[in-house]
Design a protein around this motif. Structure first.
Motif, PDB file in Angstrom:
ATOM      1  N   PHE A 162     -88.991  31.933 -43.014  1.00 57.57           N
ATOM      2  CA  PHE A 162     -88.331  32.316 -44.261  1.00 57.57           C
ATOM      3  C   PHE A 162     -88.991  31.718 -45.497  1.00 57.57           C
ATOM      4  O   PHE A 162     -88.576  31.984 -46.610  1.00 57.57           O
ATOM      5  CB  PHE A 162     -86.848  31.934 -44.190  1.00 57.57           C
ATOM      6  N   ALA A 170     -85.620  37.585 -46.463  1.00 57.32           N
ATOM      7  CA  ALA A 170     -85.300  36.628 -45.403  1.00 57.32           C
ATOM      8  C   ALA A 170     -84.197  37.183 -44.496  1.00 57.32           C
ATOM      9  O   ALA A 170     -84.284  37.096 -43.267  1.00 57.32           O
ATOM     10  CB  ALA A 170     -84.864  35.300 -46.016  1.00 57.32           C
ATOM     11  N   ALA A 171     -83.193  37.814 -45.102  1.00 56.80           N
ATOM     12  CA  ALA A 171     -82.103  38.400 -44.296  1.00 56.80           C
ATOM     13  C   ALA A 171     -82.636  39.546 -43.440  1.00 56.80           C
ATOM     14  O   ALA A 171     -82.270  39.689 -42.268  1.00 56.80           O
ATOM     15  CB  ALA A 171     -80.987  38.886 -45.220  1.00 56.80           C
ATOM     16  N   GLN A 174     -84.633  38.116 -40.560  1.00 61.73           N
ATOM     17  CA  GLN A 174     -83.738  37.550 -39.534  1.00 61.73           C
ATOM     18  C   GLN A 174     -83.223  38.663 -38.607  1.00 61.73           C
ATOM     19  O   GLN A 174     -83.241  38.531 -37.392  1.00 61.73           O
ATOM     20  CB  GLN A 174     -82.568  36.833 -40.215  1.00 61.73           C
ATOM     21  N   GLN A 175     -82.816  39.789 -39.201  1.00 64.28           N
ATOM     22  CA  GLN A 175     -82.314  40.902 -38.389  1.00 64.28           C
ATOM     23  C   GLN A 175     -83.432  41.507 -37.523  1.00 64.28           C
ATOM     24  O   GLN A 175     -83.214  41.847 -36.359  1.00 64.28           O
ATOM     25  CB  GLN A 175     -81.688  41.973 -39.308  1.00 64.28           C
ATOM     26  N   SER A 191     -88.669  25.884 -37.846  1.00 62.38           N
ATOM     27  CA  SER A 191     -87.979  25.976 -39.128  1.00 62.38           C
ATOM     28  C   SER A 191     -87.365  24.645 -39.491  1.00 62.38           C
ATOM     29  O   SER A 191     -86.936  23.887 -38.631  1.00 62.38           O
ATOM     30  CB  SER A 191     -86.896  27.051 -39.086  1.00 62.38           C
ATOM     31  N   ARG A 196     -79.773  28.046 -41.010  1.00 62.20           N
ATOM     32  CA  ARG A 196     -80.152  29.454 -40.834  1.00 62.20           C
ATOM     33  C   ARG A 196     -80.511  29.748 -39.380  1.00 62.20           C
ATOM     34  O   ARG A 196     -80.013  30.703 -38.794  1.00 62.20           O
ATOM     35  CB  ARG A 196     -81.319  29.759 -41.756  1.00 62.20           C
ATOM     36  N   VAL A 197     -81.395  28.943 -38.780  1.00 71.28           N
ATOM     37  CA  VAL A 197     -81.794  29.240 -37.396  1.00 71.28           C
ATOM     38  C   VAL A 197     -80.617  29.037 -36.437  1.00 71.28           C
ATOM     39  O   VAL A 197     -80.541  29.713 -35.410  1.00 71.28           O
ATOM     40  CB  VAL A 197     -83.029  28.455 -36.897  1.00 71.28           C
ATOM     41  N   GLU A 199     -77.824  30.138 -36.818  1.00 64.83           N
ATOM     42  CA  GLU A 199     -77.059  31.386 -36.764  1.00 64.83           C
ATOM     43  C   GLU A 199     -77.559  32.334 -35.692  1.00 64.83           C
ATOM     44  O   GLU A 199     -76.821  33.190 -35.211  1.00 64.83           O
ATOM     45  CB  GLU A 199     -77.176  32.137 -38.116  1.00 64.83           C
ATOM     46  N   PHE A 200     -78.852  32.248 -35.336  1.00 60.61           N
ATOM     47  CA  PHE A 200     -79.355  33.308 -34.444  1.00 60.61           C
ATOM     48  C   PHE A 200     -80.261  32.845 -33.302  1.00 60.61           C
ATOM     49  O   PHE A 200     -80.568  33.650 -32.413  1.00 60.61           O
ATOM     50  CB  PHE A 200     -80.057  34.409 -35.264  1.00 60.61           C
TER      51      PHE A 200
END
Ligand SMILES: Nc1ncnc2c1ncn2[C@@H]1O[C@H](COP(=O)(O)OP(=O)(O)OP(=O)(O)O)[C@@H](O)[C@H]1O
Length: 230
Positions: A162, A170-171, A174-175, A191, A196-197, A199-200
């Motif tokens: 990101f 960035a969003a 991520q997707q 990262s 942020r990381v 989250e996924f």
């Protein structure tokens, strides 16, 4: 099924041991975050997988193909987004996409469809004929990112995904990473943006001075950091 196997890998640069007999593996379709302070050895792991950094000992294989046995077949299974954009000054953005498409065996139709979709998503569809020097740093990062997203590979390596991207890009990235993983690509990323990381990513590997100090499920790590900041 294991995609990446990183076994007993030691890296030395000059007199310094940068990675000390590191072992880990990545399951197909898993997103794994490499976490650690500056200088822990995260980028060195990426570069060693790419073959940019020589290892002193150990084995690295992807889907059973050993880096030391058939490097080109091994390498074709990887797409890499380095921390700093690494573009060729004599090629336009579109020429970079064509080069990647050809080297990973995409058909012209596949290439054009993917370029159209991704350049529109990252809002650089009007920059296709620009050379790197006339693009902003974030735009160069987007070109590099699109190059790596074009092929369907077994393993994607992403160093600080990101960094340099605006919130929308960035969003979107991520997707796209989540979608790639759903389609069976294993993702190894570094990262410093742990929220942020968290989250996924499915799991994490923590490095300290070239040694793995902890591995686990990302949810447990996120819970731990949440509690320690409360
Ligand atoms: N080309 C090089 N020559 C000498 N030492 C190097 C070289 N590349 C990396 N190192 C050293 O290897 C160690 C690991 O560096 P690396 O870039 O892998 O860390 P990192 O975890 O990715 O850090 P960051 O979070 O700052 O990106 C550091 O001590 C660094 O000084």
């Amino acid at each position: 099924m294991e995609t990446l196997k990183f076994e007993g890998v030691r890296v030395e640069i000059g007199k310094n041991t940068i990675l000390q007999d590191i072992d880990f593996s990545l399951e197909q379709g898993n997103i794994v975050a490499l976490i650690g302070h500056n200088g822990a050895g995260k980028s060195t792991i990426m570069k060693t997988i790419m073959g940019w950094q020589e290892k002193k000992q150990g084995n690295i294989s992807i889907n059973g193909i050993n880096q030391d046995d058939s490097f080109l077949t091994y390498k074709k299974q990887i797409a890499y987004i380095p921390e700093e954009p690494f573009l060729l000054s004599e090629l336009t953005a579109m020429q970079h996409f064509q080069l990647y498409g050809q080297s990973y065996g995409l058909s012209e139709q596949q290439l054009n469809q993917r370029v159209e979709h991704l350049t529109r998503l990252f809002e650089i569809e009007d920059k296709l004929n620009e050379y790197p020097e006339s693009l902003s740093k974030g735009m160069r990062q987007k070109v590099q990112t699109i190059c790596a997203l074009l092929p369907d590979v077994a393993l994607m390596l992403i160093d600080e995904p990101f960094m340099g991207l605006d919130v929308h890009a960035a969003a979107d990235l991520q997707q796209l990473i989540i979608d790639k993983a759903k389609n069976g690509t294993s993702i190894l990323l570094t990262s410093h943006q742990l929220d942020r990381v968290g989250e996924f990513a499915d799991s994490y590997i923590m490095l300290h001075k070239g040694v793995i100090t902890e591995k686990g499920i990302m949810k447990d790590f996120a819970e731990l950091t949440r509690r320690s900041t409360e």
